[in-house]
Design a protein around this motif. Structure first.
Motif, PDB file in Angstrom:
ATOM      1  N   ARG A  33       0.858  -1.178   0.000  1.00 20.35           N
ATOM      2  CA  ARG A  33       0.000   0.000   0.000  1.00 20.35           C
ATOM      3  C   ARG A  33       0.899   1.235   0.000  1.00 20.35           C
ATOM      4  O   ARG A  33       1.847   1.324   0.771  1.00 20.35           O
ATOM      5  CB  ARG A  33      -0.883  -0.022   1.233  1.00 20.35           C
ATOM      6  CG  ARG A  33      -1.952   1.040   1.222  1.00 20.35           C
ATOM      7  CD  ARG A  33      -2.765   0.933   2.455  1.00 20.35           C
ATOM      8  NE  ARG A  33      -1.924   1.363   3.566  1.00 20.35           N
ATOM      9  CZ  ARG A  33      -2.327   2.107   4.563  1.00 20.35           C
ATOM     10  NH1 ARG A  33      -3.562   2.478   4.659  1.00 20.35           N
ATOM     11  NH2 ARG A  33      -1.521   2.474   5.514  1.00 20.35           N
ATOM     12  N   TYR A  41      -6.075   8.584   3.837  1.00 16.54           N
ATOM     13  CA  TYR A  41      -6.614   7.226   3.802  1.00 16.54           C
ATOM     14  C   TYR A  41      -8.015   7.202   4.395  1.00 16.54           C
ATOM     15  O   TYR A  41      -8.930   6.597   3.845  1.00 16.54           O
ATOM     16  CB  TYR A  41      -5.673   6.293   4.570  1.00 16.54           C
ATOM     17  CG  TYR A  41      -6.150   4.875   4.637  1.00 16.54           C
ATOM     18  CD1 TYR A  41      -6.075   4.050   3.516  1.00 16.54           C
ATOM     19  CD2 TYR A  41      -6.698   4.359   5.792  1.00 16.54           C
ATOM     20  CE1 TYR A  41      -6.527   2.741   3.564  1.00 16.54           C
ATOM     21  CE2 TYR A  41      -7.149   3.060   5.858  1.00 16.54           C
ATOM     22  CZ  TYR A  41      -7.051   2.258   4.735  1.00 16.54           C
ATOM     23  OH  TYR A  41      -7.504   0.972   4.785  1.00 16.54           O
ATOM     24  N   ASN A  42      -8.211   7.897   5.537  1.00  9.24           N
ATOM     25  CA  ASN A  42      -9.532   7.951   6.170  1.00  9.24           C
ATOM     26  C   ASN A  42     -10.544   8.683   5.295  1.00  9.24           C
ATOM     27  O   ASN A  42     -11.711   8.299   5.241  1.00  9.24           O
ATOM     28  CB  ASN A  42      -9.442   8.617   7.543  1.00  9.24           C
ATOM     29  CG  ASN A  42      -8.753   7.737   8.553  1.00  9.24           C
ATOM     30  OD1 ASN A  42      -8.704   6.525   8.397  1.00  9.24           O
ATOM     31  ND2 ASN A  42      -8.189   8.344   9.572  1.00  9.24           N
ATOM     32  N   ARG A  44     -10.617   8.807   2.042  1.00  3.10           N
ATOM     33  CA  ARG A  44     -11.008   7.891   0.960  1.00  3.10           C
ATOM     34  C   ARG A  44     -11.982   6.836   1.474  1.00  3.10           C
ATOM     35  O   ARG A  44     -12.931   6.461   0.790  1.00  3.10           O
ATOM     36  CB  ARG A  44      -9.771   7.229   0.366  1.00  3.10           C
ATOM     37  CG  ARG A  44      -8.941   8.185  -0.434  1.00  3.10           C
ATOM     38  CD  ARG A  44      -7.706   7.549  -0.988  1.00  3.10           C
ATOM     39  NE  ARG A  44      -6.978   8.543  -1.768  1.00  3.10           N
ATOM     40  CZ  ARG A  44      -5.723   8.406  -2.118  1.00  3.10           C
ATOM     41  NH1 ARG A  44      -5.036   7.328  -1.775  1.00  3.10           N
ATOM     42  NH2 ARG A  44      -5.128   9.342  -2.819  1.00  3.10           N
ATOM     43  N   LYS A  45     -11.742   6.382   2.684  1.00  5.27           N
ATOM     44  CA  LYS A  45     -12.641   5.401   3.293  1.00  5.27           C
ATOM     45  C   LYS A  45     -14.025   6.015   3.544  1.00  5.27           C
ATOM     46  O   LYS A  45     -15.053   5.382   3.289  1.00  5.27           O
ATOM     47  CB  LYS A  45     -12.021   4.909   4.603  1.00  5.27           C
ATOM     48  CG  LYS A  45     -12.565   3.609   5.105  1.00  5.27           C
ATOM     49  CD  LYS A  45     -11.625   3.027   6.138  1.00  5.27           C
ATOM     50  CE  LYS A  45     -12.166   3.305   7.508  1.00  5.27           C
ATOM     51  NZ  LYS A  45     -11.381   2.683   8.571  1.00  5.27           N
ATOM     52  N   LEU A  46     -14.052   7.257   4.005  1.00  2.00           N
ATOM     53  CA  LEU A  46     -15.327   7.932   4.253  1.00  2.00           C
ATOM     54  C   LEU A  46     -16.098   8.194   2.962  1.00  2.00           C
ATOM     55  O   LEU A  46     -17.322   8.200   2.957  1.00  2.00           O
ATOM     56  CB  LEU A  46     -15.088   9.248   4.997  1.00  2.00           C
ATOM     57  CG  LEU A  46     -14.698   9.114   6.463  1.00  2.00           C
ATOM     58  CD1 LEU A  46     -14.287  10.466   7.028  1.00  2.00           C
ATOM     59  CD2 LEU A  46     -15.839   8.523   7.267  1.00  2.00           C
ATOM     60  N   ARG A  47     -15.385   8.430   1.863  1.00  4.81           N
ATOM     61  CA  ARG A  47     -16.068   8.629   0.575  1.00  4.81           C
ATOM     62  C   ARG A  47     -16.831   7.384   0.159  1.00  4.81           C
ATOM     63  O   ARG A  47     -17.883   7.467  -0.447  1.00  4.81           O
ATOM     64  CB  ARG A  47     -15.060   9.002  -0.515  1.00  4.81           C
ATOM     65  CG  ARG A  47     -14.580  10.408  -0.408  1.00  4.81           C
ATOM     66  CD  ARG A  47     -13.627  10.772  -1.533  1.00  4.81           C
ATOM     67  NE  ARG A  47     -12.782  11.848  -1.055  1.00  4.81           N
ATOM     68  CZ  ARG A  47     -11.463  11.819  -1.070  1.00  4.81           C
ATOM     69  NH1 ARG A  47     -10.805  10.789  -1.551  1.00  4.81           N
ATOM     70  NH2 ARG A  47     -10.780  12.836  -0.589  1.00  4.81           N
ATOM     71  N   ARG A  48     -16.260   6.231   0.468  1.00  3.32           N
ATOM     72  CA  ARG A  48     -16.944   4.976   0.118  1.00  3.32           C
ATOM     73  C   ARG A  48     -18.121   4.697   1.032  1.00  3.32           C
ATOM     74  O   ARG A  48     -19.036   3.974   0.654  1.00  3.32           O
ATOM     75  CB  ARG A  48     -15.948   3.815   0.175  1.00  3.32           C
ATOM     76  CG  ARG A  48     -14.926   3.835  -0.927  1.00  3.32           C
ATOM     77  CD  ARG A  48     -14.088   2.573  -0.942  1.00  3.32           C
ATOM     78  NE  ARG A  48     -13.306   2.382   0.268  1.00  3.32           N
ATOM     79  CZ  ARG A  48     -12.059   2.796   0.447  1.00  3.32           C
ATOM     80  NH1 ARG A  48     -11.448   3.462  -0.508  1.00  3.32           N
ATOM     81  NH2 ARG A  48     -11.423   2.561   1.580  1.00  3.32           N
ATOM     82  N   GLY A  49     -18.115   5.240   2.254  1.00  2.00           N
ATOM     83  CA  GLY A  49     -19.170   4.938   3.219  1.00  2.00           C
ATOM     84  C   GLY A  49     -20.001   6.153   3.599  1.00  2.00           C
ATOM     85  O   GLY A  49     -20.326   6.333   4.766  1.00  2.00           O
ATOM     86  N   GLN A  73     -15.659  14.859   1.424  1.00  4.51           N
ATOM     87  CA  GLN A  73     -14.745  14.257   2.395  1.00  4.51           C
ATOM     88  C   GLN A  73     -13.318  14.766   2.165  1.00  4.51           C
ATOM     89  O   GLN A  73     -12.399  14.003   1.912  1.00  4.51           O
ATOM     90  CB  GLN A  73     -14.816  12.729   2.320  1.00  4.51           C
ATOM     91  CG  GLN A  73     -16.197  12.153   2.421  1.00  4.51           C
ATOM     92  CD  GLN A  73     -16.918  12.496   3.710  1.00  4.51           C
ATOM     93  OE1 GLN A  73     -16.300  12.788   4.711  1.00  4.51           O
ATOM     94  NE2 GLN A  73     -18.233  12.488   3.674  1.00  4.51           N
TER      95      GLN A  73
END
Length: 164
Positions: A33, A41-42, A44-49, A73
């Motif tokens: 990674r 990183y967080n 990008r994770k929040l964009r998915r959720g 985000q």
């Protein structure tokens, strides 16, 4: 030999690995990674959720009806703004029921203070309002971004009783 095949016609030269060959294929591909800031990183994770109100608002904001670009985000220092317009220095926060829990008001106040100290204006919108009418909410946000309250080039506002 891990990295390719031998070309017998060209004196035994090693050819680059073909599709599906090589050491990455044996490790599962993709390599490690990439090193990135944890806040990115967080984000990008929040964009998915994203929550339902955030998705509805994003669907309306991403159309850019007034030509104003919003990011979703978006990291600002250690915090991640729900929506951000860099051009207008405007941050939109969608507040759901989780913002009413104990201790959350203090964290929101610290977060808002940090964002404002970095030159952004923070506008909080309830999730219920977004769900009721996301298109109208986005239009009002666009109006805020298009015509900021403070216009430094226009000079200070007139004093009480004065007319421009």
């Amino acid at each position: 030999m891990v990295g390719g095949s031998v070309d017998e016609k060209n004196g035994g030269a090693v050819l680059p690995p073909q599709h599906g060959e090589g050491d990455r294929a044996k490790r599962g591909g993709g390599g490690s990674r990439p090193a990135q800031r944890p806040v990115v990183y967080n984000a990008r994770k929040l964009r998915r959720g994203m929550t339902i109100p955030e998705r509805l608002l994003w669907r309306a904001l991403r159309q850019r009806p007034q030509g104003i670009k919003f990011r979703r985000q978006h990291p600002i220092g250690p915090y991640i703004a729900d929506f951000c317009c860099l051009q207008a220095r405007l941050v939109i926060e969608v507040d759901g029921f989780v913002h009413d829990t104990a201790g959350r008001a203090e964290r929101d106040a610290r977060r808002e203070k940090y964002i404002e100290e970095n030159g952004f204006r923070v506008v909080r919108i309830s999730a219920a309002r977004v769900i009721a009418d996301a298109v109208d909410t986005a239009a009002r946000i666009d109006a805020l971004a298009e015509g900021p309250l403070h216009q430094p080039s226009a000079g200070p506002p007139p004093r009480a009783g004065e007319v421009n």
